[in-house]
Motif scaffolding. Sequence first.
Motif, mmCIF file in Angstrom:
data_model
loop_
_atom_site.group_PDB
_atom_site.id
_atom_site.type_symbol
_atom_site.label_atom_id
_atom_site.label_comp_id
_atom_site.label_asym_id
_atom_site.label_seq_id
_atom_site.Cartn_x
_atom_site.Cartn_y
_atom_site.Cartn_z
ATOM 1 N N PRO A 111 -1.964 0.021 4.404
ATOM 2 C CA PRO A 111 -1.506 1.383 4.694
ATOM 3 C C PRO A 111 -1.466 1.646 6.197
ATOM 4 O O PRO A 111 -1.851 0.784 7.004
ATOM 5 N N LYS A 122 3.027 7.383 2.751
ATOM 6 C CA LYS A 122 3.048 8.807 2.471
ATOM 7 C C LYS A 122 4.468 9.362 2.566
ATOM 8 O O LYS A 122 5.307 8.861 3.303
ATOM 9 N N CYS A 131 -5.244 4.652 2.048
ATOM 10 C CA CYS A 131 -3.975 5.322 1.758
ATOM 11 C C CYS A 131 -4.146 6.832 1.830
ATOM 12 O O CYS A 131 -5.063 7.397 1.221
ATOM 13 N N GLN A 172 -3.103 1.057 -4.392
ATOM 14 C CA GLN A 172 -3.892 2.200 -3.949
ATOM 15 C C GLN A 172 -5.020 1.687 -3.051
ATOM 16 O O GLN A 172 -6.143 1.452 -3.483
ATOM 17 N N SER A 187 7.612 6.325 1.274
ATOM 18 C CA SER A 187 7.310 5.570 0.059
ATOM 19 C C SER A 187 8.585 4.942 -0.498
ATOM 20 O O SER A 187 8.638 3.740 -0.775
ATOM 21 N N ALA A 217 0.842 -1.186 0.000
ATOM 22 C CA ALA A 217 0.000 0.000 0.000
ATOM 23 C C ALA A 217 0.882 1.241 0.000
ATOM 24 O O ALA A 217 1.970 1.247 0.590
#
Length: 247
Positions: free
Chosen positions: A199, A90, A117, A113, A94, A87
């Motif tokens: 996420p 941020k 997220c 995605q 990343s 996922a």
Amino acid sequence: MSGEAWYLVDQAPGVGSFVLDGVEGRHAATVRRTRPGERLVLTDGRGTRCLATVVGDGSAGKGTLDLRVEAVTRVPQPVVTVTVVQALPKGERSDLAVDLLTEAGVDAIVPWQAARCVARWAGPKADRGVQKWRTVAREAGKQSRRPWLPAVGELASTAEVTELIAGFDLALVLHEAQSRPLTDVTLPTSGRVLLVVGPEGGVAPEEIEAFAAAGAIAVRLGHEVLRTSTAGAVALGALGVLTPRWA
């Protein structure tokens, strides 16, 4: 070959003379200032590893090295390969996620995605994000001296991840709320494993349901709650011990 710098080439050469040019040649000749007599390793990122000695510093042109390839080795892939569906983290996490996954030995990465997220990739941003992940994987693979570089796929939706699950021998979803530990799952001694990392906000209930209906197993990695950028790498370490990957 433990101390030599690694360089990525499009096509692995055979034993004999070879000229290292392009971006890798410039890096070796001008950034690292590699000199005659030094040894280095060339890899095509597809399992071939070539040990070479520098015999000339730029005789074929500026930013190139003349090499003598002394040995070529073919390295097999792990008997258990692991694809991580990651996922989107941020910010700078990343790149960190991809870097750590590559260093930990992941075989393929699929950016996901997920519903929760914070980072959102769409249109040109998705293209740029995928290309950035591929660059990070390439550089991390060289740094960690990997003859096999992980493939980074296109951005996937939850529906596309659900479809992926059927093509694997085992699919696992990391979820901190699950009571079943990873060690309770019968892991394959060969084949393909899919690992889904959610996420920071967690995998949404509807995503868990869709993945479970497709055959995935939700598991807890440990008692601690890990960030999405580190959970995949920790899980890969566990799978390395629990399967023949590290044998």
